[in-house]
Scaffold this motif. Structure first.
Motif, PDB file in Angstrom:
ATOM      1  N   VAL A 119      59.335  -4.352  42.092  1.00 45.85           N
ATOM      2  CA  VAL A 119      58.330  -3.675  41.258  1.00 45.85           C
ATOM      3  C   VAL A 119      57.730  -2.490  41.998  1.00 45.85           C
ATOM      4  CG1 VAL A 119      56.496  -5.250  42.004  1.00 45.85           C
ATOM      5  CG2 VAL A 119      56.268  -4.008  39.851  1.00 45.85           C
ATOM      6  N   LEU A 120      57.509  -2.598  43.304  1.00 47.18           N
ATOM      7  CA  LEU A 120      56.919  -1.501  44.068  1.00 47.18           C
ATOM      8  C   LEU A 120      57.849  -0.293  44.079  1.00 47.18           C
ATOM      9  CD1 LEU A 120      54.677  -0.412  45.876  1.00 47.18           C
ATOM     10  CD2 LEU A 120      55.833  -1.463  47.831  1.00 47.18           C
ATOM     11  N   THR A 121      59.147  -0.540  44.313  1.00 51.22           N
ATOM     12  CA  THR A 121      60.117   0.556  44.342  1.00 51.22           C
ATOM     13  C   THR A 121      60.252   1.205  42.972  1.00 51.22           C
ATOM     14  OG1 THR A 121      61.338  -0.567  46.108  1.00 51.22           O
ATOM     15  CG2 THR A 121      62.498   1.160  44.912  1.00 51.22           C
ATOM     16  N   VAL A 122      60.312   0.394  41.919  1.00 52.45           N
ATOM     17  CA  VAL A 122      60.444   0.936  40.564  1.00 52.45           C
ATOM     18  C   VAL A 122      59.252   1.826  40.232  1.00 52.45           C
ATOM     19  CG1 VAL A 122      60.519   0.366  38.113  1.00 52.45           C
ATOM     20  CG2 VAL A 122      61.876  -0.965  39.747  1.00 52.45           C
ATOM     21  N   ARG A 123      58.058   1.349  40.509  1.00 51.04           N
ATOM     22  CA  ARG A 123      56.861   2.125  40.183  1.00 51.04           C
ATOM     23  C   ARG A 123      56.821   3.434  40.956  1.00 51.04           C
ATOM     24  NH1 ARG A 123      52.095  -2.175  40.827  1.00 51.04           N
ATOM     25  NH2 ARG A 123      50.867  -0.268  40.908  1.00 51.04           N
ATOM     26  N   THR A 124      57.215   3.396  42.228  1.00 45.67           N
ATOM     27  CA  THR A 124      57.200   4.610  43.039  1.00 45.67           C
ATOM     28  C   THR A 124      58.229   5.619  42.532  1.00 45.67           C
ATOM     29  OG1 THR A 124      56.483   3.340  44.976  1.00 45.67           O
ATOM     30  CG2 THR A 124      57.416   5.524  45.379  1.00 45.67           C
ATOM     31  N   LEU A 125      59.424   5.143  42.197  1.00 46.36           N
ATOM     32  CA  LEU A 125      60.454   6.043  41.672  1.00 46.36           C
ATOM     33  C   LEU A 125      60.004   6.694  40.368  1.00 46.36           C
ATOM     34  CD1 LEU A 125      63.727   3.994  42.350  1.00 46.36           C
ATOM     35  CD2 LEU A 125      63.096   6.180  43.382  1.00 46.36           C
ATOM     36  N   VAL A 126      59.403   5.921  39.495  1.00 49.72           N
ATOM     37  CA  VAL A 126      58.961   6.456  38.207  1.00 49.72           C
ATOM     38  C   VAL A 126      57.818   7.452  38.409  1.00 49.72           C
ATOM     39  CG1 VAL A 126      57.880   5.868  35.994  1.00 49.72           C
ATOM     40  CG2 VAL A 126      59.738   4.460  36.901  1.00 49.72           C
ATOM     41  N   ARG A 127      56.906   7.118  39.287  1.00 50.30           N
ATOM     42  CA  ARG A 127      55.734   7.978  39.511  1.00 50.30           C
ATOM     43  C   ARG A 127      56.109   9.305  40.181  1.00 50.30           C
ATOM     44  NH1 ARG A 127      52.840   4.666  42.510  1.00 50.30           N
ATOM     45  NH2 ARG A 127      53.469   5.646  44.467  1.00 50.30           N
ATOM     46  N   ASP A 128      57.108   9.270  41.088  1.00 52.60           N
ATOM     47  CA  ASP A 128      57.408  10.450  41.915  1.00 52.60           C
ATOM     48  C   ASP A 128      58.609  11.259  41.437  1.00 52.60           C
ATOM     49  OD1 ASP A 128      55.311   9.543  43.400  1.00 52.60           O
ATOM     50  OD2 ASP A 128      56.519   8.790  45.071  1.00 52.60           O
ATOM     51  N   THR A 129      59.336  10.778  40.415  1.00 55.40           N
ATOM     52  CA  THR A 129      60.516  11.491  39.925  1.00 55.40           C
ATOM     53  C   THR A 129      60.487  11.503  38.399  1.00 55.40           C
ATOM     54  OG1 THR A 129      62.024   9.603  39.652  1.00 55.40           O
ATOM     55  CG2 THR A 129      61.767  10.484  41.891  1.00 55.40           C
ATOM     56  N   ASP A 130      61.576  12.020  37.797  1.00 54.42           N
ATOM     57  CA  ASP A 130      61.680  12.000  36.338  1.00 54.42           C
ATOM     58  C   ASP A 130      62.406  10.763  35.826  1.00 54.42           C
ATOM     59  OD1 ASP A 130      60.283  14.317  35.918  1.00 54.42           O
ATOM     60  OD2 ASP A 130      62.041  15.620  35.826  1.00 54.42           O
ATOM     61  N   MET A 131      62.514   9.727  36.667  1.00 63.84           N
ATOM     62  CA  MET A 131      63.178   8.504  36.228  1.00 63.84           C
ATOM     63  C   MET A 131      62.353   7.781  35.166  1.00 63.84           C
ATOM     64  SD  MET A 131      64.962   6.739  39.540  1.00 63.84           S
ATOM     65  CE  MET A 131      66.215   7.628  40.472  1.00 63.84           C
ATOM     66  N   ILE A 132      63.081   7.096  34.302  1.00 65.11           N
ATOM     67  CA  ILE A 132      62.471   6.284  33.243  1.00 65.11           C
ATOM     68  C   ILE A 132      62.812   4.825  33.522  1.00 65.11           C
ATOM     69  CG2 ILE A 132      62.580   5.735  30.768  1.00 65.11           C
ATOM     70  CD1 ILE A 132      63.241   8.747  30.362  1.00 65.11           C
ATOM     71  N   ALA A 133      61.868   3.929  33.253  1.00 66.38           N
ATOM     72  CA  ALA A 133      62.093   2.504  33.510  1.00 66.38           C
ATOM     73  C   ALA A 133      61.519   1.679  32.372  1.00 66.38           C
ATOM     74  CB  ALA A 133      61.448   2.086  34.830  1.00 66.38           C
ATOM     75  N   ALA A 134      61.960   0.430  32.308  1.00 67.98           N
ATOM     76  CA  ALA A 134      61.388  -0.547  31.378  1.00 67.98           C
ATOM     77  C   ALA A 134      60.580  -1.538  32.206  1.00 67.98           C
ATOM     78  CB  ALA A 134      62.490  -1.265  30.599  1.00 67.98           C
ATOM     79  N   LEU A 135      59.273  -1.563  31.978  1.00 63.65           N
ATOM     80  CA  LEU A 135      58.386  -2.409  32.770  1.00 63.65           C
ATOM     81  C   LEU A 135      57.504  -3.259  31.863  1.00 63.65           C
ATOM     82  CD1 LEU A 135      57.081   0.010  35.573  1.00 63.65           C
ATOM     83  CD2 LEU A 135      58.737  -1.852  35.821  1.00 63.65           C
ATOM     84  N   PRO A 136      57.132  -4.456  32.324  1.00 65.44           N
ATOM     85  CA  PRO A 136      56.129  -5.227  31.589  1.00 65.44           C
ATOM     86  C   PRO A 136      54.840  -4.419  31.460  1.00 65.44           C
ATOM     87  CG  PRO A 136      57.187  -6.570  33.273  1.00 65.44           C
ATOM     88  CD  PRO A 136      57.619  -5.167  33.511  1.00 65.44           C
ATOM     89  N   GLU A 137      54.174  -4.578  30.350  1.00 65.07           N
ATOM     90  CA  GLU A 137      52.995  -3.761  30.054  1.00 65.07           C
ATOM     91  C   GLU A 137      51.936  -3.837  31.153  1.00 65.07           C
ATOM     92  OE1 GLU A 137      51.131  -2.796  25.875  1.00 65.07           O
ATOM     93  OE2 GLU A 137      50.431  -4.755  26.563  1.00 65.07           O
ATOM     94  N   LEU A 138      51.673  -5.031  31.671  1.00 63.83           N
ATOM     95  CA  LEU A 138      50.645  -5.160  32.697  1.00 63.83           C
ATOM     96  C   LEU A 138      51.028  -4.452  33.995  1.00 63.83           C
ATOM     97  CD1 LEU A 138      49.450  -8.852  32.232  1.00 63.83           C
ATOM     98  CD2 LEU A 138      48.213  -6.761  31.663  1.00 63.83           C
ATOM     99  N   VAL A 139      52.328  -4.377  34.286  1.00 61.57           N
ATOM    100  CA  VAL A 139      52.776  -3.640  35.464  1.00 61.57           C
ATOM    101  C   VAL A 139      52.521  -2.158  35.274  1.00 61.57           C
ATOM    102  CG1 VAL A 139      54.752  -3.045  36.904  1.00 61.57           C
ATOM    103  CG2 VAL A 139      54.518  -5.367  36.027  1.00 61.57           C
ATOM    104  N   ALA A 140      52.859  -1.659  34.087  1.00 61.85           N
ATOM    105  CA  ALA A 140      52.671  -0.240  33.804  1.00 61.85           C
ATOM    106  C   ALA A 140      51.197   0.147  33.825  1.00 61.85           C
ATOM    107  CB  ALA A 140      53.281   0.101  32.441  1.00 61.85           C
ATOM    108  N   GLU A 141      50.339  -0.728  33.331  1.00 60.39           N
ATOM    109  CA  GLU A 141      48.917  -0.395  33.208  1.00 60.39           C
ATOM    110  C   GLU A 141      48.192  -0.344  34.542  1.00 60.39           C
ATOM    111  OE1 GLU A 141      47.304  -3.235  30.520  1.00 60.39           O
ATOM    112  OE2 GLU A 141      47.964  -2.167  28.718  1.00 60.39           O
TER     113      GLU A 141
END
Length: 312
Positions: A237-259
């Protein structure tokens, strides 16, 4: 071959410990060092076990030992026996004072960043002597360890268990899965925005053997689209969030993770067919240890609070 009687007193508990150590270490010498025994003693005990069973458990090579098919089968049962004995000891201790013990939790993406930390904090306030071990892996990788007793429960999106015997599940709450991107992502300027528009960007997706990955690919195919080819596969989850936040990557995440990350937010592309239930997977035939029972209680309480806060 006649049935082997392993209850006649010849097979000892130390034999089980030794065989598992040899399998884990891949070497008689390293197993001896782990058990603080002389190598000849380990070799002699291993021969004793093989003599009792009448089969060879390991093949010897220049770089160590490798389990035979008999070895793989025996090690699997040995692990289960040792895990049950560890649980028995913990259960007696837990029944005696309810203050100490260990609970091992296997985590998936959903529930890992909000529910689990809250439940652990509540458990530690209630029972500071209980040690909590958290291990992250895919559902398929965790099920054998759950059945063997190496972990007590699996927390995350509830995967189908129809063809998996010996499991039961407890639903905690419903949580949608969202497609997310960074706040300044160029796709946000498109109106209307559809799933096809997102294929122009790189994606970070769960591993192929996960249920969420299969469901996401079904969403693409239902719209006549080919799943993304430009992707990274990741369950951290940490890597996914960092990639999404710092690049143009798109991900599918549970709502509470995204929030919980101010730098990312859901995209207006729904995933209605993706399952939403978050819960706990447990062994069906084995009662939880006192520590695991307390952990489950706190997970249920915190899940009720999360659900209540969302409703409010």
């Amino acid at each position: 071959m006649r049935a082997i009687d392993l209850l006649n007193g010849r097979l000892k508990l130390r034999h089980l410990v030794l065989v598992v150590a040899v399998a884990d270490q891949g070497s008689v010498l390293r197993a001896a060092e782990q058990l603080r025994l002389a190598q000849p003693a380990v070799t002699r005990s291993l021969r004793e076990v093989e003599g009792i069973l009448g089969v060879e458990l390991f093949t010897r090579g220049p770089r160590g030992v490798t389990p035979t098919m008999f070895g793989d089968a025996f090690v699997e049962h040995a692990r289960a026996v040792l895990a049950e004995l560890r649980r028995a000891g913990e259960r007696i201790t837990g029944l005696a004072d309810g203050e100490v013990g260990t609970v091992t939790i296997g985590t998936l993406l959903a529930g890992s960043n909000v529910l689990l930390p809250r439940a652990i904090a509540a458990l530690k306030r209630d029972r500071p002597g209980i040690t909590v071990i958290v291990q992250e892996a895919t559902f398929d990788a965790q099920v054998p360890r759950l059945l063997d007793g190496e972990i007590d429960l699996i927390l995350g999106r509830l995967n189908p268990i129809g063809d998996l015997r010996g499991l039961r599940q407890v639903t905690l709450y419903g949580e949608p899965v969202r497609l997310v991107a960074r706040l300044g992502h160029p796709a946000r300027s498109r109106r209307p925005l559809g799933l096809a528009d997102l294929l122009d960007y790189p994606w970070v997706l769960p591993l192929e053997q996960t249920a969420l990955r299969a469901e996401l690919e079904q969403v693409f195919r239902a719209e006549g689209l080919v799943p993304p080819g430009n992707l990274v596969e990741c369950t951290s989850v940490l890597t996914v969030r960092t990639l999404v936040r710092d690049t143009d990557m798109i991900a599918a995440l549970p709502e509470l993770v995204a929030e919980t990350d101010a730098g990312i937010a859901p995209l207006p592309v729904p995933l209605e067919t993706v399952r939403r239930q978050v819960g706990v997977t447990l062994p069906a035939q084995r009662a939880p240890t006192p520590s695991a029972r307390l952990m489950l209680d706190h997970l249920q309480r915190q899940a009720a609070e999360i659900t209540g806060a969302e409703a409010g």
